[in-house]
Design an enzyme around this catalytic site. Structure first.
Site, short mmCIF file in Angstrom:
data_model
loop_
_atom_site.label_atom_id
_atom_site.label_comp_id
_atom_site.label_asym_id
_atom_site.label_seq_id
_atom_site.Cartn_x
_atom_site.Cartn_y
_atom_site.Cartn_z
CB THR A 296 -0.89 0.06 1.26
OG1 THR A 296 -1.54 -1.17 1.42
CG2 THR A 296 -1.91 1.17 1.14
CG HIS A 411 -5.00 -6.26 4.22
ND1 HIS A 411 -4.29 -7.35 4.65
CD2 HIS A 411 -4.10 -5.33 3.84
CE1 HIS A 411 -3.00 -7.09 4.53
NE2 HIS A 411 -2.86 -5.87 4.05
C1 GP9 Z 1 -2.20 -1.01 6.53
C2 GP9 Z 1 -2.75 -1.11 5.16
C3 GP9 Z 1 -2.43 -2.43 4.54
O1 GP9 Z 1 -2.30 0.22 7.11
O2 GP9 Z 1 -2.37 -0.05 4.38
O3 GP9 Z 1 -1.15 -2.50 4.08
P1 GP9 Z 1 -0.66 -3.56 2.99
O4 GP9 Z 1 -0.34 -4.83 3.72
O5 GP9 Z 1 -1.74 -3.75 1.98
O6 GP9 Z 1 0.54 -2.92 2.41
MN MN Z 2 -2.69 -2.65 0.53
#
Ligand code: GP9
Ligand code: MN
Length: 629
Positions: A296, A411
């Site tokens: 992300t 997620h």
């Molecule tokens: C955590 C979210 C997820 O704050 O942005 O992160 P990722 O594992 O998808 O990089």
């Molecule tokens: Mn992410």
């Protein structure tokens, strides 16, 4: 008989051999390392050995049995642990650990559910050699007196280890020339050098990058500046400034891949809202994520700066102090109130630190939201309440504002409460893929309610909404299940196509009421900064950026992934092979040669900027007078 044998086995050699065999078994069972011929298999087989002989050979310098044994056990455990950590990491990321990722300790606490689903009690088998070592030590001690090793023997031992190392490197070099210059390809490194040597090499790279900043000076910008100028594409004059002075809302849709758009599971639409919404928006259906290990955060880095993230580690961690020329800063200069909104711990991905460099006026993190257990699942606050509370916060923001929101529910491991499941699971061997469709469906619902709330609160008309998927949700580990869903084999070509994420640009009054358009230009997250800037009437002529405005008539159909794969209008380069998009089959490599060079150059220039922190020199008058205008 027994006694004779055991006396002759030396503990360090035994430990090295057991760990060697274990490493090879782990290669074959826990990683998905592609082997194309017998030579590669041989290299894979011998590659752990030289390092292990060196590492355990140090034990021969100890002159008491207790210390020697202690050293052997501790070394076995540390190396076994490194190997196992890679296994757990690989299960989720299909990648090997790099040093910068390892030091992202502030992430560890939050990894919770995700990490736990990748660690099982039966993983104890990964440490079986250490148990055997203990037993051996106990048994052996009864018989044997400790004799320190003679110098000559020690020399011979290390000579053998060195010879093995050279043999390994020699074979690897013939099999894969320029191995060490292609460092973003970790699988190749592990496959040829072995997991332990790979980590040593990684440590070397890390020290090199620290030295790079210290040594860098502004002159390195000259070539980069020339390259960027030569590739600049003019904005589309009908689009430039079309959303000037409106609020800008960028939504990072967690793990959303493009293949779910206009698709279904057993007849039920996965994204019913987005399927309609794209008719009222500019929808880019040939748009790719370009993230690396920073997931992300890498996508955030791309859209803010139009620079590539790094091939190792998350740039949010490794270079959080760099000087940047971000979208947020430029909009701030134009009088916007800028912020990021994400209902997670503020230090995840080092955001609290990095956001200062990006230049947001404020970061609305977990502590700014009212988060109770009944509105939380998996990683934290559910998307529906997140969007709802965020709109309430937006009402209070000075206008115009720019905010970047990051969702969380979709997620890995994609878990939902019963009441949030709007469609059935898919039925395959991969629970991850099966659940993914449900959480995507939930996110779609959340976006629908979000848009409605923006309308209800009077924020909609004067805003522009940009939504994009941050990276893949389903890794290559689930290829078999994915093939079942797609109804076709996941070849390297298909795998590259699966890196498509949706990009939706919604401009009320311009694209709504069915006035949207599907735009099929090949682009990537790197293109967002110039694209958005131009829509808001911000010029990027002088920016150091690698993206191109997606609305420009001059936009090139080209996008390079962080691992070196790339996509053009007609070709996809993946797995060192040039594929034709039309036939989905390999073609002569020369078709990809020109773009391969461009990909290499761009990634290299971008890395140079980050490693050298070069943008700190950009404003300096010396540099500009000499080289600009
Ligand atoms: C955590 C979210 C997820 O704050 O942005 O992160 P990722 O594992 O998808 O990089
Ligand atoms: Mn992410």
């Amino acid at each position: 008989m027994n006694r004779f044998k055991i006396e002759r086995i030396s503990l360090p050699v035994l430990a090295a051999v057991m760990l060697w065999i274990k490493t090879y078994v782990v290669y074959k069972t826990s990683f998905n390392i592609k082997i194309e011929n017998v030579m590669q298999e041989l290299i894979l087989f011998i590659n752990p050995l030289s390092f292990l002989l060196f590492a355990f050979g140090i034990a021969y310098f100890f002159n008491s049995e207790k210390n020697r044994n202690r050293y052997v056990i501790i070394t076995s455990f540390i190396l076994g642990f490194i190997l196992y950590a890679n296994v757990a990491f690989y299960r989720f990321f299909t990648d090997f650990i790099t040093l910068p990722v390892l030091f992202q300790t502030s992430n560890f606490a939050d990894l919770g559910d995700s990490a736990l689903t990748e660690i099982h009690w039966y993983d104890i088998v990964y440490f079986i050699d250490i148990i055997l070592l203990f037993l051996f030590m106990k048994y052996k001690r009864k018989y044997k007196e400790f004799v320190p090793v003679r110098k000559v023997k020690r020399r011979a031992y290390f000579l053998v280890a060195a010879a093995l190392l050279f043999l390994n490197i020699g074979l690897a070099e013939t099999e894969r020339p320029q191995l060490l210059t292609r460092t973003f390809d970790r699988e190749m490194l592990v496959k040829n050098l072995g997991t332990y040597n790979y980590h040593l090499y990684d440590i070397f790279l890390q020290s090199k990058s620290s030295a790079q900043r210290a040594m860098a000076d502004g002159s390195e910008l000259v070539d980069i500046d020339n390259y960027v100028r030569a590739n600049y594409v003019k904005p589309n004059k009908d689009m430039f400034g079309i959303a000037e002075d409106r609020n800008l809302i960028v939504v990072t849709l967690e793990s959303l891949q493009n293949f779910v758009i206009n698709n279904d599971v057993y007849g039920e639409e996965i994204t019913p809202f987005l399927n309609d919404f794209i008719n009222d928006s500019y929808y880019f259906d040939n748009f790719y994520h370009q993230t690396g290990q920073g997931k992300t955060s890498d996508s955030e880095f791309l859209i803010e700066n139009s620079l590539y993230p790094l091939s190792r580690g998350a740039v949010f961690f490794t270079h959080s102090g760099n000087e940047l020329d971000s979208l947020a800063q430029n909009l701030g200069d134009k009088g916007y109130y800028t912020s990021a909104m994400h209902a997670n711990n503020k230090s995840f991905w080092n955001r609290d630190i990095m956001y200062k460099s990006i230049g947001y006026d404020y970061f609305y993190s977990a502590s700014d939201y009212d988060i109770t257990p009944d509105i939380s699942v998996g990683w934290g606050m559910k998307d529906i309440p997140f969007f709802q509370q965020s709109v309430d916060l937006m009402k209070e923001m000075p206008k115009p504002f720019y905010t970047k929101m990051i969702t969380l529910t979709n997620h890995h491991p994609f878990r939902l409460d019963e009441e949030d499941k709007f469609i059935d699971e898919f039925d395959s061997k991969s629970g991850t893929l099966n659940r993914y469709f449900q959480t995507v469906r939930y996110m779609d619902e959340a976006v629908k309610e979000f848009i409605q709330k923006l309308k209800d609160e009077g924020l909609y008309d004067n805003s522009i909404i940009v939504m994009y998927g941050d990276h893949y949700g389903i890794s290559e580990n689930h290829n078999e299940a994915m093939a079942q869903y797609l109804g076709k084999e996941v070849t390297p070509f298909v795998s590259a196509q699966l890196q498509q994420v949706p990009l939706i640009i919604h401009i009320p009054g311009v694209t709504d009421q069915g006035k949207g358009k599907v735009i099929s230009k090949v682009g990537g997250q790197i293109d967002l900064k110039p694209t958005i800037s131009h829509l808001l009437g911000v010029d990027t002529k002088k920016a150091i950026q690698f993206g191109e405005d997606l609305f420009s008539d001059q936009h090139h159909d080209f996008t390079v992934f962080r691992d070196g794969r790339f996509v053009t209008k007609d070709y996809v380069y993946a797995d060192n092979t040039c594929y034709s998009k039309e036939t989905e089959e390999p073609v002569e490599s020369s078709y990809c040669d020109k773009d391969k060079e461009k990909a290499r150059l761009e990634l290299g220039y971008s890395d140079k900027i980050i490693y050298g922190d070069l943008l700190r020199f950009y404003e300096s008058s010396d540099y500009r007078n000499d080289n600009m205008e």
